[in-house]
Write an enzyme that holds these catalytic residues in place. Structure first.
Site, PDB file in Angstrom:
ATOM      1  N   SER A  14       0.774  -1.305  -0.053  1.00 51.30           N
ATOM      2  CA  SER A  14       0.203   0.091  -0.035  1.00 51.30           C
ATOM      3  C   SER A  14       0.819   1.318  -0.076  1.00 51.30           C
ATOM      4  CB  SER A  14      -0.992   0.054   1.099  1.00 51.30           C
ATOM      5  OG  SER A  14      -0.128   0.028   2.575  1.00 51.30           O
ATOM      6  N   ARG A  15       2.079   1.256   0.181  1.00 51.42           N
ATOM      7  CA  ARG A  15       3.046   2.341   0.431  1.00 51.42           C
ATOM      8  C   ARG A  15       4.672   1.969   0.303  1.00 51.42           C
ATOM      9  NH1 ARG A  15       4.328   2.752   6.150  1.00 51.42           N
ATOM     10  NH2 ARG A  15       3.167   1.130   7.683  1.00 51.42           N
ATOM     11  N   VAL A  67       0.691 -10.825   7.400  1.00 53.07           N
ATOM     12  CA  VAL A  67       1.750 -12.168   6.652  1.00 53.07           C
ATOM     13  C   VAL A  67       1.995 -12.968   7.984  1.00 53.07           C
ATOM     14  CG1 VAL A  67       2.316 -10.731   4.827  1.00 53.07           C
ATOM     15  CG2 VAL A  67       3.646 -10.638   7.001  1.00 53.07           C
ATOM     16  N   ASN A  93       7.943  -8.404   0.870  1.00 53.82           N
ATOM     17  CA  ASN A  93       8.268  -7.068   0.943  1.00 53.82           C
ATOM     18  C   ASN A  93       7.963  -6.564   2.491  1.00 53.82           C
ATOM     19  OD1 ASN A  93       8.987  -4.152   0.162  1.00 53.82           O
ATOM     20  ND2 ASN A  93       6.843  -3.928   0.915  1.00 53.82           N
ATOM     21  N   SER A 145      17.910  -6.735   3.782  1.00 53.16           N
ATOM     22  CA  SER A 145      18.396  -5.193   4.276  1.00 53.16           C
ATOM     23  C   SER A 145      19.979  -5.335   4.169  1.00 53.16           C
ATOM     24  CB  SER A 145      17.957  -4.633   5.437  1.00 53.16           C
ATOM     25  OG  SER A 145      18.399  -3.567   6.021  1.00 53.16           O
ATOM     26  N   TYR A 158      15.954  -6.588  14.088  1.00 51.19           N
ATOM     27  CA  TYR A 158      15.723  -6.494  12.420  1.00 51.19           C
ATOM     28  C   TYR A 158      16.948  -7.165  11.895  1.00 51.19           C
ATOM     29  CZ  TYR A 158      14.852  -3.821   8.295  1.00 51.19           C
ATOM     30  OH  TYR A 158      14.656  -3.392   6.969  1.00 51.19           O
ATOM     31  N   ALA A 160      18.830  -9.545  12.568  1.00 55.40           N
ATOM     32  CA  ALA A 160      18.709 -11.145  12.726  1.00 55.40           C
ATOM     33  C   ALA A 160      17.440 -11.546  11.591  1.00 55.40           C
ATOM     34  CB  ALA A 160      18.261 -11.631  14.301  1.00 55.40           C
ATOM     35  N   LYS A 162      16.644 -10.159   9.116  1.00 58.79           N
ATOM     36  CA  LYS A 162      16.988  -9.920   7.475  1.00 58.79           C
ATOM     37  C   LYS A 162      18.204 -10.775   7.316  1.00 58.79           C
ATOM     38  CE  LYS A 162      14.039  -6.711   6.534  1.00 58.79           C
ATOM     39  NZ  LYS A 162      12.872  -6.950   5.447  1.00 58.79           N
ATOM     40  N   ILE A 191      16.795   3.720   2.319  1.00 60.19           N
ATOM     41  CA  ILE A 191      15.550   4.342   1.239  1.00 60.19           C
ATOM     42  C   ILE A 191      14.622   5.278   1.908  1.00 60.19           C
ATOM     43  CG2 ILE A 191      14.015   3.292  -0.373  1.00 60.19           C
ATOM     44  CD1 ILE A 191      16.820   2.295  -0.806  1.00 60.19           C
TER      45      ILE A 191
END
Ligand code: NAP
Length: 251
Positions: A14-15, A67, A93, A145, A158, A160, A162, A191
Site C-alpha cells: 500500500s505504500r 503476513v 516486502n 536489508s 531487525y 537477525a 534480515k 531508502i
C-alpha cells in the site's frame, strides 16, 4: 523486461517500497495483487494504487492479510488464484522495525519483528509455492536489508530477521531450482520511506557519510532491481542477495 501475462503478489504494497514495486511491475505489463495489512487508511492507500494501475491500462486488485498469520496468508493466496487464475511472482516486502539496544529490547519487539520479517516470508513463500510448483515456473524476491549483512547497533532483532531472510533465500533457491523457480534477495540500504522518515537531520548527515553515492535511495531504485529479477533477463540468477544501497556494502 516484459511481464505480460504474469501475475505478481507483493506483500505490504500500500505504500513505500512495496507500492513502488507494484507500480514498476504493472508498468512492465504484469497483473498485480497488492497486499495490505490493517483495514483503514492502508486499505484506502492500497485501493488508490489499484486505481492508479487501472488508469494506466493495467490490472490490479488488493487483498488483505497479516503476513504473520498463516491462515490469512493461505486465504489470500487462494483469493489471488481465484481472481487472476495463477501466480508467477511473489515479492516478500512486508517488514517492520522495532529498534532499541538489546539490553532495553522488549521481548515483544523481538518477537514482532521476527514474526513479520522472517515468519511472514516463510508463510507467504509456503502458500504461494504450492501453485508455482504445479506451474513449474516462479520468481520469488525477498526484501532483506544491508543491515542483515553488516549489522547495525540498535537493530539486533531487525538484523537477525534480515540475515534469516538471506539464509532462507539460499536454502529455498536450492530446493526449488529444478522446478524453474528462482529465489533471490534484495538488500536495500537507506531508502527514503516512512521507515527512515523519522531520522533527525543530524542522523541523516551521519548516514549520508556512509553512502558513496551520497544520497538516500528511492523506492524506485529498489523497484527497478526487483523488476529485473522477476523478468526473463534474470532467468539464470538464483540464491543471490543483491544490494541496492549506493555502495554502502561492497562485496
Ligand atoms: P514501510 O513504508 O514502513 O512499509 C512497510 C509495509 O509493510 C507497509 O505496507 C506495511 O503495511 C507492511 N506490513 C507491516 N507489517 C505487516 C504485516 N504483518 N502483514 C502485512 N503487511 C505488513 O517500509 P518500507 O521502507 O517500504 O519497507 C519495505 C521493506 O523494505 C521492508 O521489508 C523493510 O524491512 C525493507 N527495507 C527498507 C529499507 C528502508 O530504508 N526503507 C531498507 C532496507 C530494507 P501497513 O501499512 O498496513 O502497516
Amino acid at each position: 523486461m516484459s511481464l505480460e501475462e504474469r501475475v505478481a503478489l507483493i506483500t505490504g504494497s500500500s505504500r513505500g517500497i512495496g507500492r513502488a514495486i507494484a507500480l514498476e511491475l504493472a508498468k512492465n505489463g504484469c497483473r498485480v495483487a497488492l497486499n495490505y495489512f490493517n483495514a483503514g487508511p492502508n486499505e484506502k492507500e492500497a485501493r488508490e494504487v489499484v486505481e492508479l494501475i487501472k488508469e494506466n491500462g493495467g490490472q490490479a486488485e488488493a487483498f488483505s492479510a497479516d503476513v504473520t498469520q498463516s491462515h490469512e496468508v493461505e486465504a489470500m493466496a487462494r483469493q489471488v488464484i481465484e481472481h487472476f487464475g495463477r501466480v508467477d511472482i511473489l515479492v516478500n516486502n512486508a517488514g517492520i522495525t522495532r529498534d532499541s539496544l538489546l539490553l532495553r529490547m522488549k521481548e515483544d519487539d523481538w518477537d514482532r519483528v521476527l514474526e513479520t520479517n522472517l515468519k511472514g516470508t516463510y508463510n507467504c513463500a509456503k502458500y504461494v509455492l504450492k501453485f508455482m510448483m504445479k506451474q513449474r515456473y516462479g520468481r520469488i524476491v525477498n526484501i532483506a536489508s544491508v543491515v542483515g549483512i553488516m549489522g547495525n547497533a540498535g537493530q539486533t532483532n531487525y538484523a537477525a530477521s534480515k540475515a534469516g531472510v538471506i539464509g532462507f533465500t539460499k536454502s529455498l533457491a536450492r530446493e526449488v531450482a529444478s522446478r524453474n523457480i528462482t529465489v533471490n534477495a534484495v538488500a536495500p540500504g537507506f531508502i527514503d520511506t516512512s521507515m527512515t522518515g523519522e531520522l533527525s537531520e543530524d542522523a541523516r548527515q551521519v548516514l549520508l557519510r556512509q553512502i558513496p553515492l551520497q544520497r538516500l535511495g528511492t523506492p524506485e531504485d529498489v523497484a527497478r532491481l526487483v523488476g529485473f529479477l522477476v523478468s526473463d533477463y534474470a532467468a539464470y540468477i538464483t540464491g543471490q542477495t543483491i544490494a541496492v544501497d549506493g555502495g554502502m556494502v561492497m562485496n
